[in-house]
Design an enzyme around this catalytic site. Structure first.
Site, PDB file in Angstrom:
ATOM      1  N   ARG A  37      52.893  40.963  34.311  1.00 44.59           N
ATOM      2  CA  ARG A  37      52.549  40.397  35.810  1.00 44.59           C
ATOM      3  C   ARG A  37      53.725  39.739  36.179  1.00 44.59           C
ATOM      4  NH1 ARG A  37      46.058  38.511  36.657  1.00 44.59           N
ATOM      5  NH2 ARG A  37      45.478  41.273  36.328  1.00 44.59           N
ATOM      6  N   LYS A 198      30.145  49.890  28.221  1.00 43.58           N
ATOM      7  CA  LYS A 198      28.565  49.912  28.773  1.00 43.58           C
ATOM      8  C   LYS A 198      29.244  50.361  30.431  1.00 43.58           C
ATOM      9  CE  LYS A 198      26.843  45.506  27.515  1.00 43.58           C
ATOM     10  NZ  LYS A 198      26.511  43.859  28.105  1.00 43.58           N
ATOM     11  N   GLY A 355      40.802  46.360  33.096  1.00 43.99           N
ATOM     12  CA  GLY A 355      40.872  45.811  31.973  1.00 43.99           C
ATOM     13  C   GLY A 355      41.354  45.931  30.925  1.00 43.99           C
ATOM     14  N   GLY A 378      40.194  44.176  38.097  1.00 43.36           N
ATOM     15  CA  GLY A 378      38.704  44.341  39.231  1.00 43.36           C
ATOM     16  C   GLY A 378      38.836  45.058  39.936  1.00 43.36           C
TER      17      GLY A 378
HETATM   18  C1  3PG Z   1      42.651  39.061  37.507  1.00 43.48           C
HETATM   19  O1  3PG Z   1      42.954  38.625  36.290  1.00 43.48           O
HETATM   20  O2  3PG Z   1      41.441  39.821  37.438  1.00 43.48           O
HETATM   21  C2  3PG Z   1      42.881  38.450  39.418  1.00 43.48           C
HETATM   22  O3  3PG Z   1      44.016  37.730  38.963  1.00 43.48           O
HETATM   23  C3  3PG Z   1      41.993  37.827  39.946  1.00 43.48           C
HETATM   24  O4  3PG Z   1      41.253  37.450  38.520  1.00 43.48           O
HETATM   25  P1  3PG Z   1      39.733  36.562  39.414  1.00 43.48           P
HETATM   26  O5  3PG Z   1      39.086  37.684  38.395  1.00 43.48           O
HETATM   27  O6  3PG Z   1      39.163  35.043  38.273  1.00 43.48           O
HETATM   28  O7  3PG Z   1      38.976  36.630  40.563  1.00 43.48           O
HETATM   29 MG    MG Z   2      39.039  39.326  37.013  1.00 45.68          MG
END
Ligand code: 3PG
Ligand code: MG
Length: 399
Positions: A37, A198, A355, A378
């Site tokens: 990142r 899942k 993920g 996410g």
């Molecule tokens: C992540 O790593 O998915 C993003 O930085 C967002 O973080 P969060 O899921 O804690 O909002």
């Molecule tokens: Mg996250």
């Protein structure tokens, strides 16, 4: 393609540019363990600095729940960022108040400051207008380069874009372009490969994708839930028995939409889930009651590879098996390597994200060979669900 402004539409020279970046990087003992990142944020930061902007970086780190927590300070990240940039990065001990104001006021053109973790203030996650006003007062222009945070309607991703002239940074642009090539206006046939443990966490992804793609490849633990729902005996495998109806509903939706579903037809099975466990390869009608399916087998690898050879576009989320443990990384590795080969030959556009996916592709040695790998977890999934991402919407509205 979504419509938003980019850096090309703004004159940043001599201006205070607030840039939202995702510096939420994995860390252990105060050291960054995966700098992806940071590396991907650097081009936009360099571009702004070279153009003579006073660069003010906004980021969160971890989930401190609105409290100051020194374990989640961005200070060590500012050092890692400075190393990667090869130049100093000023660090301000609070993102608002005297610390923030003083640090920003001292910047010369081209200088870079990183403000302390936004989430030390509960108002950040509350998308609080007053907090957004205080952040906005530190800049003349706002740039969002954090696609991986765009699923959050937070003050630094949403409310702030409604207060300043705003644009997408280069990473945000690249993420949205890649995703749109894979799903909004793709070359057909399009395959989606969705794996992971899942089905309950990916119901909406599956439901949305079967309406968009030509082929849906289902792997990982959740394939077991589908096999079980089809009446196949999966022995002692991980399975969400209460999701059988949901799985059948997805299969029905796929049929209506004309989307071909591909489930494994053979598997690597073992009696224990551990590295080097005794493992067998069996057809799916021959899984013993004390065996667990931990990966797809060679016939499935061949079938998936042959299918991908016919496709023009691939969207990949999640592993096909328990890739963290040898030899159950076999299926994920083999299919990822085939997709990478097709990509290099120019016959496949491959986009991956979310993920565990990046870790699985790195394990397969293929992360450099996909067309695009998203930095988002996410946010990538919510985008696959067809949801509006508040951070992107705010940029569109501003344009
Ligand atoms: C992540 O790593 O998915 C993003 O930085 C967002 O973080 P969060 O899921 O804690 O909002
Ligand atoms: Mg996250």
């Amino acid at each position: 393609m979504t419509q938003f402004k980019t850096i090309d539409d703004l004159d940043v020279s001599g201006k205070r540019v607030l840039i939202r970046v995702d510096l939420n990087v994995p860390m252990k003992d105060g050291h960054v363990t995966d700098s992806t990142r940071i590396d991907r944020a650097v081009p936009t930061l360099n571009e702004l600095s070279r153009a003579g902007a006073k660069v003010v970086i906004l980021s969160h780190f971890g989930r401190p729940k609105g409290q100051v927590n020194t374990d989640m300070s961005l200070w060590p990240v500012s050092q890692a960022l400075a190393n990667t940039l090869g130049r100093p990065v000023v660090f301000a001990e609070d993102c608002i108040g005297v610390a923030g104001k003083t640090a920003v006021a001292a910047l010369g053109d081209g200088d870079i400051v990183l403000l302390e973790n936004l989430r030390f203030h509960p108002e950040e996650e509350a998308n609080d207008g007053n907090f957004a006003d205080q952040l906005a007062a530190l800049g003349d222009i706002y740039i969002n380069d954090a696609f991986s945070c765009a699923h959050r309607a937070h003050a630094s991703t949403e409310a702030i874009a409604r207060r300043l002239p705003s644009a997408a940074g280069r990473l945000m642009q690249a993420e949205l372009e890649a995703l749109s090539k894979a799903l909004v206006a793709p070359e057909h046939p399009v395959a989606a490969l969705v794996g992971g443990a899942k089905i309950s966490s990916k119901m909406e992804v599956l439901g949305h994708l079967v309406k968009q793609v030509d082929v849906m490849i289902i792997g990982g633990g959740m394939a077991n839930t589908f096999l079980n729902a089809k009446g196949i005996d999966i022995g002692n495998s991980l399975c969400e028995h209460d999701m059988a109806d949901a799985a059948r509903e997805i299969l029905k939706q796929a049929e209506i939409a004309g989307c071909e579903i591909m489930l494994p037809n053979d598997a690597r099975v073992a009696r224990e889930f551990k590295a080097g466990a005794d493992c067998d390869t069996v057809k799916l009608d021959a899984v013993a009651s004390d065996q667990m399916i931990l990966d797809i087998g060679p016939d499935s690898v061949d079938a998936l590879s042959a299918k991908l050879s016919e496709c023009k576009t691939l969207l990949w989320n999640g592993p096909l098996g328990a890739f963290e443990i040898e030899p159950f990384d076999y299926g994920t590795n083999a299919v990822a390597q085939h997709a990478a080969r097709l990509t290099k030959e120019g016959s496949l556009l491959s986009v991956a994200g979310g993920g565990d996916t990046v870790a699985a592709l790195i394990n397969a040695g293929t992360d450099k060979d996909f067309t695009y790998i998203s930095t988002a977890g996410g946010a990538f999934l919510e985008w696959l669900e067809g949801k509006v991402l508040p951070g992107v919407k705010a940029l569109e509205d501003n344009a």
